[in-house]
Write a protein that holds these residues in place. Sequence first.
Motif, PDB file in Angstrom:
ATOM      1  N   SER A 134     -36.314 -81.704   3.441  1.00 19.12           N
ATOM      2  CA  SER A 134     -36.138 -82.381   2.238  1.00 19.12           C
ATOM      3  C   SER A 134     -36.400 -81.678   1.169  1.00 19.12           C
ATOM      4  CB  SER A 134     -36.385 -83.677   2.046  1.00 19.12           C
ATOM      5  OG  SER A 134     -38.101 -83.654   2.046  1.00 19.12           O
ATOM      6  N   ARG A 135     -37.459 -80.859   1.184  1.00 25.45           N
ATOM      7  CA  ARG A 135     -37.863 -79.898   0.100  1.00 25.45           C
ATOM      8  C   ARG A 135     -37.271 -78.745  -0.019  1.00 25.45           C
ATOM      9  NH1 ARG A 135     -42.343 -81.261  -2.660  1.00 25.45           N
ATOM     10  NH2 ARG A 135     -42.585 -78.912  -3.276  1.00 25.45           N
ATOM     11  N   LYS A 136     -36.547 -78.182   1.161  1.00 25.31           N
ATOM     12  CA  LYS A 136     -35.705 -77.318   1.117  1.00 25.31           C
ATOM     13  C   LYS A 136     -34.552 -77.506   0.610  1.00 25.31           C
ATOM     14  CE  LYS A 136     -37.677 -75.334   5.347  1.00 25.31           C
ATOM     15  NZ  LYS A 136     -37.322 -74.494   6.697  1.00 25.31           N
ATOM     16  N   GLN A 137     -33.827 -78.501   0.464  1.00 27.25           N
ATOM     17  CA  GLN A 137     -32.745 -78.997   0.048  1.00 27.25           C
ATOM     18  C   GLN A 137     -32.574 -79.471  -1.527  1.00 27.25           C
ATOM     19  OE1 GLN A 137     -31.386 -82.304   2.379  1.00 27.25           O
ATOM     20  NE2 GLN A 137     -31.421 -81.045   4.270  1.00 27.25           N
ATOM     21  N   ILE A 138     -33.837 -79.370  -2.094  1.00 28.99           N
ATOM     22  CA  ILE A 138     -33.803 -79.601  -3.544  1.00 28.99           C
ATOM     23  C   ILE A 138     -33.067 -78.394  -4.436  1.00 28.99           C
ATOM     24  CG2 ILE A 138     -35.591 -79.859  -5.466  1.00 28.99           C
ATOM     25  CD1 ILE A 138     -37.683 -81.098  -3.660  1.00 28.99           C
ATOM     26  N   GLU A 139     -32.361 -78.964  -5.420  1.00 26.25           N
ATOM     27  CA  GLU A 139     -31.746 -78.093  -6.379  1.00 26.25           C
ATOM     28  C   GLU A 139     -32.670 -77.368  -7.278  1.00 26.25           C
ATOM     29  OE1 GLU A 139     -28.429 -79.750  -8.327  1.00 26.25           O
ATOM     30  OE2 GLU A 139     -27.340 -79.949  -6.544  1.00 26.25           O
ATOM     31  N   ARG A 140     -33.009 -76.241  -7.428  1.00 23.89           N
ATOM     32  CA  ARG A 140     -34.150 -75.421  -8.082  1.00 23.89           C
ATOM     33  C   ARG A 140     -33.502 -74.746  -9.296  1.00 23.89           C
ATOM     34  NH1 ARG A 140     -38.815 -75.878  -5.278  1.00 23.89           N
ATOM     35  NH2 ARG A 140     -38.679 -76.345  -3.150  1.00 23.89           N
ATOM     36  N   ARG A 141     -34.118 -74.729 -10.297  1.00 24.24           N
ATOM     37  CA  ARG A 141     -33.807 -73.923 -11.388  1.00 24.24           C
ATOM     38  C   ARG A 141     -34.350 -72.505 -11.124  1.00 24.24           C
ATOM     39  NH1 ARG A 141     -34.464 -77.491 -16.826  1.00 24.24           N
ATOM     40  NH2 ARG A 141     -32.949 -78.984 -16.254  1.00 24.24           N
ATOM     41  N   ILE A 142     -35.481 -72.375 -10.568  1.00 25.76           N
ATOM     42  CA  ILE A 142     -36.093 -71.159 -10.286  1.00 25.76           C
ATOM     43  C   ILE A 142     -36.023 -70.721  -8.685  1.00 25.76           C
ATOM     44  CG2 ILE A 142     -37.723 -71.256 -12.193  1.00 25.76           C
ATOM     45  CD1 ILE A 142     -39.794 -72.156 -10.389  1.00 25.76           C
ATOM     46  N   PRO A 143     -36.097 -69.479  -8.212  1.00 26.07           N
ATOM     47  CA  PRO A 143     -36.090 -69.233  -7.045  1.00 26.07           C
ATOM     48  C   PRO A 143     -36.999 -70.008  -6.126  1.00 26.07           C
ATOM     49  CG  PRO A 143     -35.884 -67.222  -8.362  1.00 26.07           C
ATOM     50  CD  PRO A 143     -36.319 -68.381  -9.155  1.00 26.07           C
ATOM     51  N   GLU A 144     -36.743 -70.367  -4.882  1.00 25.39           N
ATOM     52  CA  GLU A 144     -37.363 -71.119  -4.010  1.00 25.39           C
ATOM     53  C   GLU A 144     -38.699 -70.294  -3.671  1.00 25.39           C
ATOM     54  OE1 GLU A 144     -37.165 -73.602   0.262  1.00 25.39           O
ATOM     55  OE2 GLU A 144     -35.552 -72.547  -0.390  1.00 25.39           O
ATOM     56  N   PRO A 145     -40.043 -71.038  -3.572  1.00 25.08           N
ATOM     57  CA  PRO A 145     -41.160 -70.119  -3.418  1.00 25.08           C
ATOM     58  C   PRO A 145     -40.855 -69.904  -1.797  1.00 25.08           C
ATOM     59  CG  PRO A 145     -41.521 -72.295  -3.636  1.00 25.08           C
ATOM     60  CD  PRO A 145     -40.309 -72.211  -4.090  1.00 25.08           C
ATOM     61  N   ALA A 146     -41.708 -68.642  -1.614  1.00 27.49           N
ATOM     62  CA  ALA A 146     -41.799 -68.204   0.013  1.00 27.49           C
ATOM     63  C   ALA A 146     -42.593 -69.281   0.632  1.00 27.49           C
ATOM     64  CB  ALA A 146     -42.550 -66.785  -0.078  1.00 27.49           C
ATOM     65  N   GLU A 147     -42.283 -69.291   1.860  1.00 26.73           N
ATOM     66  CA  GLU A 147     -42.936 -70.368   2.848  1.00 26.73           C
ATOM     67  C   GLU A 147     -44.388 -69.744   3.386  1.00 26.73           C
ATOM     68  OE1 GLU A 147     -40.900 -72.098   6.050  1.00 26.73           O
ATOM     69  OE2 GLU A 147     -38.801 -71.898   5.177  1.00 26.73           O
ATOM     70  N   THR A 148     -45.333 -70.794   3.255  1.00 26.33           N
ATOM     71  CA  THR A 148     -46.685 -70.320   3.781  1.00 26.33           C
ATOM     72  C   THR A 148     -46.939 -71.000   4.977  1.00 26.33           C
ATOM     73  OG1 THR A 148     -47.560 -72.173   2.528  1.00 26.33           O
ATOM     74  CG2 THR A 148     -47.328 -70.212   1.339  1.00 26.33           C
ATOM     75  N   LYS A 149     -46.247 -72.084   5.254  1.00 27.24           N
ATOM     76  CA  LYS A 149     -46.486 -72.844   6.607  1.00 27.24           C
ATOM     77  C   LYS A 149     -45.581 -72.409   7.729  1.00 27.24           C
ATOM     78  CE  LYS A 149     -48.133 -77.131   4.440  1.00 27.24           C
ATOM     79  NZ  LYS A 149     -48.087 -78.612   4.589  1.00 27.24           N
ATOM     80  N   ILE A 150     -46.283 -71.843   8.787  1.00 25.89           N
ATOM     81  CA  ILE A 150     -45.358 -71.148   9.856  1.00 25.89           C
ATOM     82  C   ILE A 150     -45.772 -71.937  11.327  1.00 25.89           C
ATOM     83  CG2 ILE A 150     -44.901 -69.443   8.592  1.00 25.89           C
ATOM     84  CD1 ILE A 150     -47.121 -67.824  10.149  1.00 25.89           C
ATOM     85  N   GLY A 151     -46.378 -73.021  11.224  1.00 23.42           N
ATOM     86  CA  GLY A 151     -47.110 -73.525  12.726  1.00 23.42           C
ATOM     87  C   GLY A 151     -47.958 -73.088  13.196  1.00 23.42           C
ATOM     88  N   CYS A 152     -49.021 -72.596  12.551  1.00 22.43           N
ATOM     89  CA  CYS A 152     -50.228 -71.963  13.136  1.00 22.43           C
ATOM     90  C   CYS A 152     -50.951 -73.104  13.641  1.00 22.43           C
ATOM     91  CB  CYS A 152     -51.106 -71.592  12.022  1.00 22.43           C
ATOM     92  SG  CYS A 152     -52.530 -70.410  12.762  1.00 22.43           S
ATOM     93  N   LYS A 153     -51.646 -72.864  14.988  1.00 21.61           N
ATOM     94  CA  LYS A 153     -52.426 -73.901  15.705  1.00 21.61           C
ATOM     95  C   LYS A 153     -53.701 -73.883  15.699  1.00 21.61           C
ATOM     96  CE  LYS A 153     -48.440 -75.703  17.293  1.00 21.61           C
ATOM     97  NZ  LYS A 153     -48.041 -76.894  16.929  1.00 21.61           N
ATOM     98  N   ALA A 154     -54.315 -72.841  14.930  1.00 23.78           N
ATOM     99  CA  ALA A 154     -55.763 -72.756  14.918  1.00 23.78           C
ATOM    100  C   ALA A 154     -56.308 -73.968  14.240  1.00 23.78           C
ATOM    101  CB  ALA A 154     -56.197 -71.571  13.765  1.00 23.78           C
TER     102      ALA A 154
END
Length: 782
Positions: A134-154
Amino acid sequence: MMSRNCPEVEDVSSDAEIGVAQNDMNVGVGDCVNEGDEVNVEERDRAVEDGVNVEVEVEDGDEVNKISSSSSSLIEPFVGKEFDEVEDAQAFYKAYARRTGFAMRTNHTRLSKDDRKLILVEYVCSREGFRHESRKQIERRIPEPAETKIGCKATMCIKKDCQKWTVCKFIREHNHELLTPRSTSLLHGHRGVTRVQKKLILTLNESGVPTRKIMSVLSKESGGDFNVGCIGKDVENFLGNKRRKLFEEGDAQRLYAYFLDRQCKEPGFVYSMQVDENGCMGSCFWADARSRAAYQYFGDVVMFDATYLTNIYKMPFVPFSGVNHHHQTIMFGCALLVNETAESYIWLLRTWQEAMLGRAPSTIITDDDKAMAKAISEVLPNTTHRLCLWHILQKFPEHLAHVYNKFPDFQKEFRHCIHETITVDEFEQEWSSILAKYGLVDNDWLQNLYNRRDKWVPAYLQTTFCAGMSTTQRSESMNKFFKDYVRSSTMVSDFVHQYEKALDARYFKEKEKDVRTKSTRAIMKTLWKIEKDAASIYTRKSFMIFQDELFNSQRYIPTKVGKDGESKIYEVTRNDKEYPIYQVTLDSGEVKAICTCHMFEFVGILCRHILCVLGKKSKLDFLPHHYILERWTINAKSRTILDIPTSDGNVMRQDDPMLRKSKLMMQFYDIAKLGSQSIQKCQHLSLALDKVHKELLSMEQVEGEKNLEDENMSMNDSQMFKSQVVSNFSQVLQDPPRVATKGRPKSLRAKNPKETQTVKKRHCSICKIEGHAKNNYPSVRL
């Protein structure tokens, strides 16, 4: 994950803040600091690895709690490891994360269904999970920030087992590259602004220091950029949160509260504030006792400028300024206006004159503004109104652009007409000649200025005392000075504090000059006794002006040309030039003289031409008293102003809290320097400080209870005192509206022809094509 003997539990939503289990809690492992108060991150991490007792700081709001943590010889968690408190486990895992090269956060917590107490906490890598669709589909005035969460299991999970917290799950592996301990300090989970840093940041910000320089100070104090513990964005966020809290309290209400408090502490402080029908703050004026007293000494000439916009509401900052006996710019009060209409100026001038005990200045200098001129003529009818010469001359290239472009000599001739003509007749003759020569006789704009020539032409104003000022340049310099303290985003409640600091800096400079004048002796350049006499009377700056005139009088030759009744007339010229010729009229008693340059009338100090004539008559033994203006003397402020109660607020008493704090800080610095020399000294000092801290807290509690009783007893007296200064405002003040700045519409501006000329486009010397040059040729860039 849970044992079969565990009580029934209830899940709590992920990322909830339970007690100290916060996602972005600022926890750092601390060790003793090395010499010079520098914190070394690598040494701190090695202290944890070596199994020594360390302390971590956990920030909860503005408070910092120190948590003791004793790590084992193992540097990573393992299933079955026990902790006394949940804070110890969190601090341990965060220290492990920092050494390993990742950031952690609290992902999951559980509460007991029986007593709603925390029984399970799960700490994960900050890159655990994925961004919601849902956050990826938000219309943004500025570029979408880079993703930080990549499914790390630590993960490290702890559960409550009786009175201990035990690690019940630990996953070591990460699915991403780990950073070095030095770089890990830049991750969000390891960044935070400590309580000590917050105090320093607020102090620097109040002094107008920008964020980049604040970071430079923090870096110097911490021993390097990587040791600061935060980045510039964290500082901006901290200051932004502070500003938002102030806005919630009400900017105008805080300003009003400041005025009330200041008036209670300083009886000589005065203020006035307008409120509209909606309860919004309008124009406001204030002046402290120092400014009001200074006006009684040096208020003969006042500069009044409203061209400086300085706050978040775009309200013009209008300072009343003048010149003191050291020729320094001083303030006579200031105001923030909601608009620049004649009504606002009339209210301001009347309020200001009342604050200055009803005394009107002899001369007031302003820019060319019709609303301001109307207000001055109504409120100050007996005051000479001068227009700023600089502002007038700035308009000539705009209105006479066709003449400037067509006739290169026009500017030189026009300048000579304005600045070099000595008498009114000379000005009139040259003005008429220029208008006829360049076809400007029918120019309406010039005719309008000519009709008001007595307000801005130097030849007409030489006999008007202006303390040497012909423009609002000093007021403009004050505006530049205030830019070091305020900016366009400054709130009005903050502006008054910054204004007070700027005022303190100005008066400190005045005190410096006072001490310099009274504690040193001027160097003489001539053998005349009048020079030594003037040195004992004038301030150092005033004396240097007089000395320069006296020294240069030796280059002039006086020639007696006739008499006017009993007065003698001399023509004075420079010995190497025939022009200009200055005429000095000396009275029969050979004591008073008048020169056509009128420097004494304009500045208040004798000119070289009169001194030349007095030298010929051997009248240079002493400075005649009628040529001494009290405002330029050393004792210019010796007269007491009984109607204005003043107090020397710059001198602190021995019981002042700030003085006590400064003394303790100096002692603490020496103690901290000694304690940082070794681990043993550091631990000994830390234990001693903890003990003293607890004792002081207990003393504060006892004193607080006693002070509460005293406040209840004196509440009635306090209310009676405050009732004398509280205004009639029956409601909470609303912030002022943001007003539009004053000025002509751009469409009506007559542009200089140079502005409308087509700019020659650049061509590349290689391909001869427009749009780029040789140094950025596309093939070269590739």
